[in-house]
Scaffold this motif. Structure first.
Motif, PDB file in Angstrom:
ATOM      1  N   THR A   1      -3.720  -5.788   0.431  1.00  0.00           N
ATOM      2  CA  THR A   1      -4.299  -5.103  -0.731  1.00  0.00           C
ATOM      3  C   THR A   1      -4.991  -6.105  -1.645  1.00  0.00           C
ATOM      4  OG1 THR A   1      -2.194  -5.323  -1.902  1.00  0.00           O
ATOM      5  CG2 THR A   1      -2.560  -3.265  -0.696  1.00  0.00           C
TER       6      THR A   1
ATOM      7  N   SER B   1      -6.651   3.701  -2.080  1.00  0.00           N
ATOM      8  CA  SER B   1      -6.712   3.135  -3.428  1.00  0.00           C
ATOM      9  C   SER B   1      -5.847   3.970  -4.357  1.00  0.00           C
ATOM     10  CB  SER B   1      -8.148   3.126  -3.958  1.00  0.00           C
ATOM     11  OG  SER B   1      -8.985   2.336  -3.164  1.00  0.00           O
TER      12      SER B   1
ATOM     13  N   CYS C   1       0.821  -1.214   0.000  1.00  0.00           N
ATOM     14  CA  CYS C   1       0.000   0.000   0.000  1.00  0.00           C
ATOM     15  C   CYS C   1       0.857   1.267   0.000  1.00  0.00           C
ATOM     16  CB  CYS C   1      -0.923  -0.005   1.225  1.00  0.00           C
ATOM     17  SG  CYS C   1      -1.924   1.480   1.405  1.00  0.00           S
TER      18      CYS C   1
ATOM     19  N   TYR D   1      -5.589  -0.940  -7.275  1.00  0.00           N
ATOM     20  CA  TYR D   1      -5.735  -1.775  -6.086  1.00  0.00           C
ATOM     21  C   TYR D   1      -6.367  -0.966  -4.960  1.00  0.00           C
ATOM     22  CZ  TYR D   1      -1.772   0.612  -3.817  1.00  0.00           C
ATOM     23  OH  TYR D   1      -0.958   1.555  -3.240  1.00  0.00           O
ATOM     24  N   THR D   2      -6.888  -1.697  -4.011  1.00  0.00           N
ATOM     25  CA  THR D   2      -7.455  -1.102  -2.804  1.00  0.00           C
ATOM     26  C   THR D   2      -6.830  -1.767  -1.597  1.00  0.00           C
ATOM     27  OG1 THR D   2      -9.575  -0.648  -3.873  1.00  0.00           O
ATOM     28  CG2 THR D   2      -9.572  -0.729  -1.466  1.00  0.00           C
ATOM     29  N   CYS D   3      -6.511  -0.971  -0.586  1.00  0.00           N
ATOM     30  CA  CYS D   3      -5.942  -1.519   0.640  1.00  0.00           C
ATOM     31  C   CYS D   3      -7.070  -1.865   1.602  1.00  0.00           C
ATOM     32  CB  CYS D   3      -4.993  -0.511   1.291  1.00  0.00           C
ATOM     33  SG  CYS D   3      -4.259  -1.124   2.825  1.00  0.00           S
TER      34      CYS D   3
END
Length: 580
Positions: free
Chosen positions: A229, A251, A221, A243-245
């Motif tokens: 993530t 993000s 992240c 990506y998203t944490c």
């Protein structure tokens, strides 16, 4: 050249593997240096079980060098792995260490009091120092440096482009319940699984699969630095990755062809490195034999990167006397540095060289170390006089020297148990230690304590760190008048025989002959009578005599070997304590 004394036929496991590696290397990369590999994670203390991961290829590489081959022994430091949990006994009671879980090991502060820049470097340094003492030559590769500098960029893009093929290989094992999966050498990554479950899948270091598909790459992240993530999209043409944490909610979208803050998941990372480095030989733990294990799966995935799986044995676990199988995640287990404080590098090398990789063995930190040293010294003598078996000669040669030359050794070899007894009795007084050691062999006395080093220092460290305080030897300040007064005539006579012979037997061998001989003489036999010539009662009489001497000298029924103890106490004091 091969080990001196080795026959034309290979005589030990190292030579046999060396033959196979030469043949395989010539098939794969004729004329190029042979590449053998080890992998270590500096997530905590690197223990003696991990050392087998290094010593197995080291011994093979060293044999190849002896034969004139160029060899690279790679040690991949897996310092870009996530910080999984705080090892027991390392960080103390400070709960703040938990906030770093999920970050790369090189982004975690070093333990308190360390002079190193981060967690990984702190634990790596101790292992590097131990390997130097053991004579292990290697090329270290930091995976943090490799990934963050973009060295693996093409491999990462290739893996992403072939993620469907990788996923298909992994999918063959996802429905199988592997009994040994819980004991992977690359352990189940609980936090990573939780993150993967949040996107619809779970797996042991396989990568994440959700509505956007499977991805063998995990970013760290950009906000909290953790790897919790989920990749939400990827465009093969532009290499744009989003990506998203799952930890902090951050993000972002990046271009993977210029992004260096992430890594391939383990089951893809390992075979990628085999192909990238051209590894021919690398051992793996016995737990890699289970279906779906990293080594087995890697053997299929490596082809995607245009490489081949290395050859190499599965190695068994290494134990410690009185302890269960070691686990670096638990902490508190002995490291190579701990072992080298109490034993010379030759002995530690020998323990790994004499057993085939698939044979488990134990390393002694208790009284067993004295027996191991006796066994080693007997082998040393047999090698010197030419009576040792070929395989034992080979293991001995691998222990005392490498292709670069002989390891430093103790100039004057004295029994470890004797040195330990002297260190125990003298409690750090070097002048007293030298006095005792100089009297061991009056015909050839030791003139300086340095002659007995480093073995003396190792024995002293063993006494000071491994022997409980209640087992240490404390010589009486004055005679036990009450005990002396209570003795029967036979006991008084045994003490008189001993005292009368002290002056003429004042050496290690002489006192050994004397203390064992007193009960024989009392029973009417010659002092030099052999056990076969004596009735069984003599052994009982000897034990009783020894127990009496221990009580009079150290107020216990047992202690260091009596000849050494007598020398340590000194003639004048012995006479006083025995009532003369």
């Amino acid at each position: 050249m091969p080990i001196v004394g080795q026959s034309a036929e290979t005589t030990d496991w190292v030579s046999r593997f060396a033959d196979e590696v030469i043949e395989e290397s010539e098939r794969r990369a004729p004329g190029k240096p042979v590449v053998v590999a080890s992998g270590l994670s500096p997530s905590g203390p690197i223990h003696l079980g991990n050392l087998r991961e290094v010593m197995t290829p080291h011994l093979v590489a060293d044999e190849l060098r002896r034969r004139g081959h160029q060899v690279r022994h790679l040690i991949s430091w897996d310092d870009y792995d996530r910080y999984r949990k705080v090892p027991a006994g390392v960080a103390g009671v400070d709960d703040s260490w938990g906030e770093h879980i999920g970050k790369p090991l090189t982004s975690v502060p070093a333990p308190k009091g360390s002079s190193y820049p981060n967690w990984a470097e702190h634990f790596k340094a101790a292992m590097v120092e131990a390997l130097a003492e053991l004579g292990v030559e290697f090329d270290g590769i930091s995976q943090t440096a490799q990934y963050t500098s973009g060295v693996y960029r093409e491999q990462i893009l290739h893996a992403m482009a072939h993620r469907g093929d990788i996923d298909a290989i992994l999918d063959q094992y996802r429905t199988k319940k592997a009994p040994a999966a819980k004991k992977q050498q690359k352990p189940l990554d609980d936090a990573e699984v939780e993150a993967a479950e949040g996107s619809g899948a779970a797996g042991e270091d396989d990568g994440s699969a959700g509505s956007a598909g499977y991805f063998p790459y995990k970013p760290y992240c950009g906000n909290c630095e953790k790897d919790l993530t989920t990749v939400t999209s990827y465009d093969d043409a532009t290499t744009e990755l989003s990506y998203t944490c799952n930890a902090c909610g951050f993000s972002e979208t990046v271009r993977l062809n210029e992004f260096n803050r992430g890594k391939l998941v383990w089951k893809v990372d390992w075979p990628m490195r085999w192909a990238y480095e051209g590894v021919v030989f690398e051992p793996s733990g016995v737990d890699h034999s289970s279906p779906g294990s990293s080594f087995q799966v890697g053997g299929q995935i490596v082809g995607i990167f245009g490489g081949k799986q290395p050859i190499g044995p599965m190695y068994a676990f290494v134990g410690i006397s009185g302890m269960a199988k070691m686990s670096s995640s638990r902490g508190g287990v002995p490291t190579p540095g701990d072992a080298l404080k109490i034993m010379e590098p030759q002995l530690l090398r020998w323990l790994y060289a004499r057993r085939r990789p698939n044979q488990s063995f134990k390393i002694a930190f208790d009284q067993e170390i004295q027996r191991l040293y006796d066994e080693w010294d007997k082998l040393d003598a047999k090698v010197a006089d030419g009576s040792a078996l070929p395989a034992d000669v080979a293991a001995h040669a691998r222990a005392v020297r490498t292709a670069e030359g002989e390891l430093p050794r103790t100039a004057r070899v004295l029994p470890y148990r004797t040195l330990a007894s002297v260190a125990d009795i003298t409690a750090g007084h070097e002048d007293q230690a030298l006095r005792i050691l100089s009297e061991l062999d009056p015909a050839d006395p030791i003139s300086a304590l340095d002659e007995a080093r480093p073995r003396y220092d190792k024995a002293e460290a063993w006494i000071n760190t491994q022997v409980p305080a209640d087992q240490r030897t404390i010589v009486r300040d004055e005679a036990d008048a009450e005990l002396l007064k209570s003795l029967d005539e036979a006991s008084r006579q045994s003490l008189r025989l001993l005292l009368d012979g002290l002056a003429s037997h004042w050496s290690l061998d002489g006192l050994t002959h004397l203390v064992y001989g007193v009960p024989k003489v009392q029973a009417g036999f010659p002092a030099d009578a052999t056990p076969k010539e004596l009735p069984a009662e003599i052994k009982t009489a000897q034990r009783a005599f020894f127990a009496l001497l221990y009580q009079l000298l150290v107020s216990r029924d047992t202690g260091p070997r009596l000849p050494t103890l007598l020398l340590a106490v000194g003639q004048e004091r012995v006479r006083a304590l025995l009532g003369e």
